[in-house]
Scaffold this active site. Structure first.
Site, PDB file in Angstrom:
ATOM      1  CG  ASP A 149       0.528  -4.718  -2.182  1.00 23.38           C
ATOM      2  OD1 ASP A 149       0.906  -5.791  -1.689  1.00 23.38           O
ATOM      3  OD2 ASP A 149      -0.006  -3.830  -1.504  1.00 23.38           O
ATOM      4  CG  PHE A 187       0.048   3.793  -7.760  1.00 26.18           C
ATOM      5  CD1 PHE A 187       0.100   3.189  -9.009  1.00 26.18           C
ATOM      6  CD2 PHE A 187       0.266   5.167  -7.669  1.00 26.18           C
ATOM      7  CE1 PHE A 187       0.357   3.933 -10.149  1.00 26.18           C
ATOM      8  CE2 PHE A 187       0.520   5.929  -8.814  1.00 26.18           C
ATOM      9  CZ  PHE A 187       0.566   5.304 -10.057  1.00 26.18           C
ATOM     10  CG  PHE A 226       2.149   6.625  -3.741  1.00 29.42           C
ATOM     11  CD1 PHE A 226       2.701   6.010  -4.857  1.00 29.42           C
ATOM     12  CD2 PHE A 226       2.140   8.026  -3.679  1.00 29.42           C
ATOM     13  CE1 PHE A 226       3.235   6.765  -5.895  1.00 29.42           C
ATOM     14  CE2 PHE A 226       2.669   8.783  -4.720  1.00 29.42           C
ATOM     15  CZ  PHE A 226       3.221   8.151  -5.832  1.00 29.42           C
ATOM     16  CG  ASP A 227      -0.512  -0.055   0.076  1.00 31.06           C
ATOM     17  OD1 ASP A 227      -0.612   0.253   1.279  1.00 31.06           O
ATOM     18  OD2 ASP A 227      -0.257  -1.214  -0.303  1.00 31.06           O
ATOM     19  N   GLY A 228       1.577   1.840   1.089  1.00 30.84           N
ATOM     20  CA  GLY A 228       2.970   1.803   1.553  1.00 30.84           C
ATOM     21  C   GLY A 228       3.698   0.521   1.183  1.00 30.84           C
TER      22      GLY A 228
END
Length: 361
Positions: free
Chosen positions: A331, A329, A212-214
């Protein structure tokens, strides 16, 4: 406005009387269906109830490689497309970007069923597609060819599947259609657009690996807004001032929470070292300047992440090659594209301020 993202930890509003009655009726329906199926003997585990399951909905273009079929649909129309699919229904479809992720989810399920044979808290994979029912036979044949356990199908015949996602209490929706993903995110459903990796790399078949990105993925885009509007120095200052104030949750927080819940089931059976789930935080943040707030936020949520990598603005692709996640993931499309180039299956989460900048770029 974006609603509360689905996931086991989100604050649920109190149900109204009508809602209470509807829930009771739904429970009665399940009880009646269970009583019926309990009389039928089968070695296959029955899909869990959506209330207990972690429901992952995947589109047919995320699960399988349908690039050629999509071309026929776009160039020749829906009738030719359906005809082509029916004529080729015994030709197995090749794996798509979500395929190995789904295989890894099923491996976790198999391990959970060994340890907790009667527990329904496991992944339920639903094929959620706006395909027409006539295409279903090819999809079923391909699913059976690979030995996948996907018993719930939702084929909406050209209509948007978003209403069904809500009805299935979907925890995560993966699609190759960015418009549907955007629609799902706006409906408060954790969702991402899948992209195929440009290189074939081997994936673990004994451990689900999720990266995961943060910001704007696990957390809100509050900090990203400051970077975009006021620059990096102001962002560092803001993060240090607010180090002890947890970040608000982002769209994928609920899914990390679901993974953590399942990890604890393995830990409870003394399987920590042999846990089939591993989670990674891969963030462009700098550790010394802005890392503490992230780690303290996760701690305040009661969530453990197995590995945290603070890259201080370095590209994510080379690190992801080492991690080899089944899904990553992010954004920001440039991180997704960078990961893709080096062979990582990446999923774009269209959430937060980065989307505004991406569209205007």
């Amino acid at each position: 406005a974006i609603g509360t993202m689905s996931g086991s930890g989100s604050e649920a509003p109190q149900p109204s009387d009508a809602e209470e009655i509807r829930l009771q009726e739904a429970e009665q329906d399940w009880a009646a269906a269970k009583a019926f199926y309990d009389n039928l003997v089968s070695k296959r585990p029955r899909p869990p109830k959506p209330q207990h399951a972690i429901t992952v909905a995947v589109s047919s273009r995320a699960l399988f490689d349908l690039v050629e079929e999509r071309r026929i649909y776009e160039e020749q129309g829906v009738e030719k497309y359906v005809e082509y699919q029916q004529n080729n229904e015994n030709v197995t479809l090749k794996p798509g970007p979500a395929f190995y992720f789904v295989k890894a989810l099923e491996h976790v399920n198999a391990r959970l069923l060994e340890l907790y044979p009667d527990d329904e808290e496991r992944f339920d994979i639903v094929l959620m597609t706006n395909n027409h029912a006539q295409v279903g036979v090819r999809l079923i044949n391909s699913i059976n060819h690979y030995g996948l356990t996907i018993e719930r199908f939702c084929m909406t015949g050209g209509k948007s599947p978003i209403g069904y996602l809500t009805a299935y209490l979907t925890n995560l929706y993966l699609s190759a259609d960015s418009e549907k993903v955007q629609e799902a995110i706006e409906a408060g459903i954790a969702s991402a657009t899948m992209f195929t990796a440009n290189k074939d790399v081997p994936y673990s078949d004994t451990q689900l690996r999720v990266a995961f990105d943060g910001d704007a993925v696990l957390f809100s885009d509050e900090s990203e807004q400051i970077v975009k509007e006021q620059g990096l120095d102001r962002f560092f200052e803001h993060e240090q001032l607010n180090e002890n104030k947890p970040l608000a949750q982002g769209p994928l927080k609920g899914f990390l929470e679901d993974l953590g819940k399942l990890q604890k089931k393995f830990y409870a059976k003394n399987e920590r070292l042999n846990c089939p789930i591993r989670t990674f935080l891969v963030t462009a943040r700098s550790a010394a300047s802005s890392g503490a707030r992230v780690l303290k936020t996760l701690r305040s949520w009661g969530l453990e992440i197995d590995e945290a990598l603070f890259l201080a603005g370095a590209p994510k692709g080379p690190i992801l090659v080492k991690i080899r996640p089944h899904i990553f993931f992010d954004d920001q499309m440039f991180h997704v594209e960078g990961a893709q180039k080096l062979g990582t299956i990446a999923a774009h989460v269209p959430y937060g301020v980065a989307q505004k900048y991406h569209k205007s770029a």
